[in-house]
Design an enzyme around this catalytic site. Structure first.
Site, PDB file in Angstrom:
ATOM      1  N   GLY A 190     -17.231 -23.042  59.147  1.00  0.00           N
ATOM      2  CA  GLY A 190     -16.166 -23.763  58.471  1.00  0.00           C
ATOM      3  C   GLY A 190     -14.995 -22.852  58.183  1.00  0.00           C
ATOM      4  N   LYS A 228     -26.375 -17.721  55.170  1.00  0.00           N
ATOM      5  CA  LYS A 228     -25.071 -18.320  54.884  1.00  0.00           C
ATOM      6  C   LYS A 228     -24.122 -17.206  54.454  1.00  0.00           C
ATOM      7  CE  LYS A 228     -22.927 -21.803  51.856  1.00  0.00           C
ATOM      8  NZ  LYS A 228     -23.214 -22.829  50.809  1.00  0.00           N
ATOM      9  N   VAL A 288     -22.860 -20.217  59.021  1.00  0.00           N
ATOM     10  CA  VAL A 288     -24.299 -20.331  58.785  1.00  0.00           C
ATOM     11  C   VAL A 288     -25.012 -19.984  60.085  1.00  0.00           C
ATOM     12  CG1 VAL A 288     -26.192 -21.814  58.050  1.00  0.00           C
ATOM     13  CG2 VAL A 288     -23.915 -22.142  57.066  1.00  0.00           C
ATOM     14  N   GLY A 308     -23.464 -23.314  62.104  1.00  0.00           N
ATOM     15  CA  GLY A 308     -22.238 -23.995  61.707  1.00  0.00           C
ATOM     16  C   GLY A 308     -21.179 -23.009  61.277  1.00  0.00           C
ATOM     17  N   TYR A 344     -14.284 -21.306  55.458  1.00  0.00           N
ATOM     18  CA  TYR A 344     -14.563 -20.179  54.574  1.00  0.00           C
ATOM     19  C   TYR A 344     -15.882 -19.472  54.854  1.00  0.00           C
ATOM     20  CZ  TYR A 344     -10.937 -22.661  52.034  1.00  0.00           C
ATOM     21  OH  TYR A 344      -9.780 -23.312  51.700  1.00  0.00           O
ATOM     22  N   GLY A 345     -16.676 -19.978  55.769  1.00  0.00           N
ATOM     23  CA  GLY A 345     -17.962 -19.339  55.969  1.00  0.00           C
ATOM     24  C   GLY A 345     -18.658 -19.766  57.241  1.00  0.00           C
ATOM     25  N   ASP A 385     -24.919 -33.774  45.116  1.00  0.00           N
ATOM     26  CA  ASP A 385     -24.694 -34.096  46.524  1.00  0.00           C
ATOM     27  C   ASP A 385     -26.025 -34.401  47.212  1.00  0.00           C
ATOM     28  OD1 ASP A 385     -23.064 -34.622  48.687  1.00  0.00           O
ATOM     29  OD2 ASP A 385     -22.955 -32.534  49.354  1.00  0.00           O
TER      30      ASP A 385
END
Length: 352
Positions: free
Chosen positions: A58, A78, A63, A56, A60-61, A179
């Site tokens: 996003g 990560k 994985v 994945g 800011y980062g 979460d």
């Protein structure tokens, strides 16, 4: 079905101002890594991680699935660019590393291997790789035919027991996950068929919060509660939507939503808008249930609108409908995982 956003955060008393200079991010950011790239570890053992797959990416980062140069095992890495995040997000990443290290060794929590900062100012968190995906995808596959598979309630109780044990470990350290959802529960299958059962592991502690100890002092007692409205909308508790302070009962609510989803193949609360969803959650209007009366009663307790009327994790484990499956569940987990001291200790306690 309502598609739930990954995260939902609004301003609150817990928010932190951006660190100096965070509004003016550098023009030259660390490049995105790709398959075949190697990330050098931070330990003295000289380990390095070769990227085999991107899981994945996003804002800011990223994985990745990576292979260790030392043991040739697959891990999950990560990577978050520290120059690309604000002060609050830095604190979240730092806290996630601390929590993973603290909880290392629990069989129902994703295991932390190491963390380090790269020369281009990115923090890397290396964790065990749960190759069988997440519980949300698993539930969808089980319900692919439109009807519940045989033995689903026993499976759901097994999953519930494992997540109760994981959350107990967090709450004992006064950590609120915030979460709890099927996408943050990861799966590991036994190495060979018939050797143990499906093991569930709770992960993603990026928005978790360490609560202070209860106190009779009004000023100190505030630290024993959380106030930020944060999480995934379809799993967030009524007290969050009402803007009230909340505590560990909010995680029990999230787990109740997970149990409902496992037994019905859909979210407990569905609506066409966030406003409609919030209203249903605040009024406790979850969908019609078709499971057994015992499971309906348990879900109703966990999804009680009033936090003080929800059962504790220990009370859930003590219910007859759950207690009868504790030992079989723990034996199955013990047979599957390499590090299971925590499960064996729990098993001995319940046998006693």
């Amino acid at each position: 079905m309502l598609q739930s956003p990954a995260k939902y955060i609004v301003g609150s008393r817990e928010d932190h101002p951006p660190a100096d200079g965070q509004h003016n991010r550098p023009n030259s950011l660390p490049r995105s890594l790709q398959c075949g790239d190697v990330v050098r570890g931070g330990g003295a053992d000289g380990d390095a991680y070769k990227i085999t797959r991107v899981l994945g990416q996003g804002a800011y980062g990223q994985v990745f699935v990576v292979e260790s140069s030392l043991d040739r095992k697959l891990y999950c890495l990560k990577r978050v660019g520290l120059r690309e995040v604000d002060h609050r997000q830095r604190e979240q990443v730092t806290q996630e590393v601390h929590l993973l290290e603290t909880l290392k060794g629990h069989p129902n929590i994703v295991c932390h291997k190491e963390s380090f900062v790269t020369p281009d100012d990115a923090i890397c968190i290396v964790m065990e790789y749960c190759s069988s995906g997440d519980l949300g995808a698993h539930i969808q596959s089980l319900w692919g035919g439109g009807s519940p598979p045989t033995g689903l309630e026993d499976l759901a109780v097994d999953w519930l027991i494992q997540m109760c044990l994981a959350l107990q470990a967090l709450h004992a350290r006064r950590v609120l996950h915030r979460d709890v959802k099927t996408e943050n529960i990861f799966l590991m299958r036994p190495a060979a068929p018939g050797q143990g059962s499906l093991v569930l592991k709770l992960g993603d502690f990026g928005v978790s919060k360490m609560l202070g100890s209860p106190s009779s002092d009004p000023l100190l007692s505030r630290a024993a509660l959380a106030t930020t409205m944060i999480g995934t909308p379809v799993y967030m508790s009524p007290e969050m939507y009402k803007g009230k302070s909340y505590s560990f009962e909010s995680d029990v609510w999230g787990l109740g939503c997970v149990l409902y989803e496992a037994l019905h193949g859909r979210y407990a609360f569905e609506a066409d808008s966030l406003q409609g969803l919030a209203l249903k959650i605040m009024q406790g209007q979850y969908g019609r249930m078709t499971c057994s009366e015992g499971m309906q009663e348990l879900i109703s307790l966990m999804l009680c609108e009033s936090p003080k009327n929800r059962p504790s994790l220990q009370a859930i484990l003590a219910l007859p409908i759950v207690r009868t499956r504790i030992i079989p569940t723990l034996k199955g987990v013990c047979a599957c995982v390499e590090s299971h001291a925590g499960v064996r200790a729990a098993q001995e306690a319940y046998e006693t």
